[in-house]
Design an enzyme around this catalytic site. Structure first.
Site, PDB file in Angstrom:
ATOM      1  CB  CYS A 123      -0.893  -0.154   1.079  1.00  0.00           C
ATOM      2  SG  CYS A 123      -2.293  -1.424   1.228  1.00  0.00           S
ATOM      3  CE1 TYR A 152      -2.119  -1.187   7.268  1.00  0.00           C
ATOM      4  CE2 TYR A 152      -1.642  -1.309   4.709  1.00  0.00           C
ATOM      5  CZ  TYR A 152      -1.573  -1.431   5.787  1.00  0.00           C
ATOM      6  OH  TYR A 152      -0.648  -2.809   5.866  1.00  0.00           O
ATOM      7  CG  ASN A 181      -3.268  -8.879  -0.571  1.00  0.00           C
ATOM      8  OD1 ASN A 181      -3.799  -8.067   0.273  1.00  0.00           O
ATOM      9  ND2 ASN A 181      -3.065  -7.915  -3.002  1.00  0.00           N
TER      10      ASN A 181
HETATM   11  P1  NAD Z   1      -3.243  -8.725  12.072  1.00  0.00           P
HETATM   12  O1  NAD Z   1      -4.157  -7.795  12.241  1.00  0.00           O
HETATM   13  O2  NAD Z   1      -3.701 -10.421  12.179  1.00  0.00           O
HETATM   14  O3  NAD Z   1      -2.041  -8.528  13.435  1.00  0.00           O
HETATM   15  C1  NAD Z   1      -1.745  -7.617  13.869  1.00  0.00           C
HETATM   16  C2  NAD Z   1      -0.981  -8.070  15.739  1.00  0.00           C
HETATM   17  O4  NAD Z   1      -1.025  -6.271  15.966  1.00  0.00           O
HETATM   18  C3  NAD Z   1      -3.115  -8.128  16.432  1.00  0.00           C
HETATM   19  O5  NAD Z   1      -2.785  -9.359  16.749  1.00  0.00           O
HETATM   20  C4  NAD Z   1      -2.904  -6.482  17.083  1.00  0.00           C
HETATM   21  O6  NAD Z   1      -3.621  -6.993  17.991  1.00  0.00           O
HETATM   22  C5  NAD Z   1      -2.082  -6.652  17.234  1.00  0.00           C
HETATM   23  N1  NAD Z   1      -1.090  -5.325  16.995  1.00  0.00           N
HETATM   24  C6  NAD Z   1      -2.638  -3.889  17.017  1.00  0.00           C
HETATM   25  N2  NAD Z   1      -2.100  -2.722  17.728  1.00  0.00           N
HETATM   26  C7  NAD Z   1      -1.510  -2.504  18.960  1.00  0.00           C
HETATM   27  C8  NAD Z   1      -1.147  -2.797  19.518  1.00  0.00           C
HETATM   28  N3  NAD Z   1      -1.066  -1.007  19.948  1.00  0.00           N
HETATM   29  N4  NAD Z   1      -0.038  -2.812  20.950  1.00  0.00           N
HETATM   30  C9  NAD Z   1       0.678  -4.429  20.147  1.00  0.00           C
HETATM   31  N5  NAD Z   1       0.244  -5.045  19.312  1.00  0.00           N
HETATM   32  C10 NAD Z   1      -0.928  -4.714  18.707  1.00  0.00           C
HETATM   33  O7  NAD Z   1      -2.497  -8.277  11.086  1.00  0.00           O
HETATM   34  P2  NAD Z   1      -1.243  -9.354   9.971  1.00  0.00           P
HETATM   35  O8  NAD Z   1      -1.777  -9.702   8.619  1.00  0.00           O
HETATM   36  O9  NAD Z   1      -0.610 -10.082  11.146  1.00  0.00           O
HETATM   37  O10 NAD Z   1      -0.083  -8.122   9.717  1.00  0.00           O
HETATM   38  C11 NAD Z   1       0.980  -7.620  10.483  1.00  0.00           C
HETATM   39  C12 NAD Z   1       1.505  -7.285   9.760  1.00  0.00           C
HETATM   40  O11 NAD Z   1       1.564  -6.782   8.693  1.00  0.00           O
HETATM   41  C13 NAD Z   1       1.565  -5.160  10.201  1.00  0.00           C
HETATM   42  O12 NAD Z   1       2.045  -4.627  10.417  1.00  0.00           O
HETATM   43  C14 NAD Z   1       0.467  -5.386   8.791  1.00  0.00           C
HETATM   44  O13 NAD Z   1      -0.017  -3.422   8.795  1.00  0.00           O
HETATM   45  C15 NAD Z   1       1.039  -6.401   7.564  1.00  0.00           C
HETATM   46  N6  NAD Z   1       0.898  -6.499   7.024  1.00  0.00           N
HETATM   47  C16 NAD Z   1       0.455  -7.102   6.259  1.00  0.00           C
HETATM   48  C17 NAD Z   1      -0.707  -7.469   5.121  1.00  0.00           C
HETATM   49  C18 NAD Z   1      -1.541  -9.267   4.895  1.00  0.00           C
HETATM   50  O14 NAD Z   1      -1.667  -8.976   3.852  1.00  0.00           O
HETATM   51  N7  NAD Z   1      -2.007  -9.858   6.198  1.00  0.00           N
HETATM   52  C19 NAD Z   1      -0.793  -7.059   3.999  1.00  0.00           C
HETATM   53  C20 NAD Z   1       0.446  -6.167   3.976  1.00  0.00           C
HETATM   54  C21 NAD Z   1       1.035  -5.612   5.620  1.00  0.00           C
END
Ligand code: NAD
Length: 336
Positions: A123, A152, A181
């Site tokens: 993104c 984001y 993704n």
């Molecule tokens: P997810 O939402 O399953 O996991 C993120 C975790 O962070 C959650 O369990 C949430 O409770 C925790 N969190 C949020 N705020 C918090 C805080 N203040 N303190 C402690 N923990 C906190 O998301 P994911 O899919 O596992 O993504 C993990 C990382 O990868 C993120 O940074 C996301 O932006 C990035 N990302 C994911 C994708 C995807 O397709 N899943 C794509 C691009 C980037």
């Protein structure tokens, strides 16, 4: 290689990628793991009793210092995020994740962390390069001039930049992956934060179980994406963390599909044919996006390789089991 005796922090370990990363680290012989998430432990997707599991709000600097104490390597997977439906409607919440990465960086600098991993995103790429479903895959340099996804994407690009300056100004070694993704078992599949592969699997399973053979697709379904299976993601995270390369790297699949084709694949697991309707007012994100993996191949001699057909089938089976289990539990509680 990361020293298996050194302490590792996985921030966001209650989430999809963080939980799977903790499992992978344990499998690789890293037994000194601190897993941290803001959610109550009952809501973590995977809770490993072999790790030290803490519930902390990492938006807070004091909590980051607690989490980082005695840690050699930080993996930051914590963010307030979800699929398109969530990020288009919660831009301020997404941007507030900047507190997590900033405070983790400050704690890492002050407490002598040896290496810091930040999970960025596709993104960050300029919107103008993603207006066609027939895409030119995105290269790392396409993030500037900057015009990322509102909310984001800006947070991710800013936090990448913050990592870079902590590296330049304070000598903190950083590694950055731009995930495209990610999908797979042990993640969100309902409730509004789920992403397209999990949402499509759930909708197909619900149709199959209910006998109501209909599915609603967001947009005209001709928008294109690539989807990376979680095993490739955690493997790539480890390779990037253990490499000498300190610039952002794409971590994504190059297998481009339309959302309509994603539905075809999921439907293929059931043997049923669904009537499709399209909600043109639903959030859809950019029109087309793919990962150009030239640089990761050059740097690591590797790129994600698991096919969407294989990964989606694993995901479908896992979501099917979760839904079937929940329904059986509901029936049992009614019977009592
Ligand atoms: P997810 O939402 O399953 O996991 C993120 C975790 O962070 C959650 O369990 C949430 O409770 C925790 N969190 C949020 N705020 C918090 C805080 N203040 N303190 C402690 N923990 C906190 O998301 P994911 O899919 O596992 O993504 C993990 C990382 O990868 C993120 O940074 C996301 O932006 C990035 N990302 C994911 C994708 C995807 O397709 N899943 C794509 C691009 C980037």
């Amino acid at each position: 290689m990361l020293n298996p005796h050194d302490k590792i922090l996985v921030a966001g370990a209650g989430g999809f990628i963080g939980g799977n990363l903790v499992a992978e680290l344990l499998k690789r012989g890293h037994h000194n793991i601190r897993a941290v998430d803001i959610k109550p432990k009952s809501e973590w997707f995977r809770l490993s009793s072999a790790a030290e599991n803490l519930v902390l709000d990492l938006g807070d600097l004091d909590n980051c210092q607690t989490a980082v104490k005695e840690v050699a390597y930080v993996f930051n997977l914590a963010a307030d995020m979800g699929g398109m439906g969530f990020i288009e409607n919660n831009k301020a919440a997404c941007m507030l994740s900047v507190r997590i990465n900033t405070h983790l960086l400050m704690a890492a600098r002050d407490l002598g962390v040896q290496r810091f991993f930040f999970s960025s995103s596709a993104c960050v790429y300029a919107a103008g390069k993603q207006i066609n479903p027939d895409v030119v895959a995105l290269r790392e340099d396409d993030s500037y001039p900057a015009m990322p996804e509102d909310g984001y994407g800006w947070e991710k690009l800013f936090s990448e930049r913050m990592c870079r300056h902590f590296s330049e100004d304070f000598g903190l070694p950083v590694r950055i992956a731009r995930f495209h993704n990610v999908y797979g078992p042990h993640g969100t599949f309902a409730g509004g934060r789920e992403k397209a592969p999990a949402a499509v699997c759930r909708k197909v399973i619900e149709a199959e179980m209910s006998g109501n053979y209909e599915i609603e697709i967001w947009g005209d379904g001709e928008q294109t994406r690539s989807f990376m299976y979680i095993d490739d993601c955690v493997n790539g995270i480890m390779r990037i963390m253990e490499s000498d390369y300190d610039q952002p790297l794409n971590l994504g699949s190059e297998q481009l599909v339309t959302i309509n084709h994603l539905v075809d694949i999921a439907e293929g697991f059931t043997g049923i044919k669904l009537r499709r309707s399209h909600d043109l007012s639903a959030p859809q994100g950019v029109r087309g996006r793919n990962s150009d993996n030239t640089r990761i191949r050059q740097v690591l001699g590797w790129a994600p390789e698991i096919s969407l057909e294989h990964g989606l089938e694993q995901t479908y089976r896992w979501i099917y089991d979760q839904i079937a289990y929940d329904q059986a539990a509901k029936r049992a509680s009614v019977a009592v």
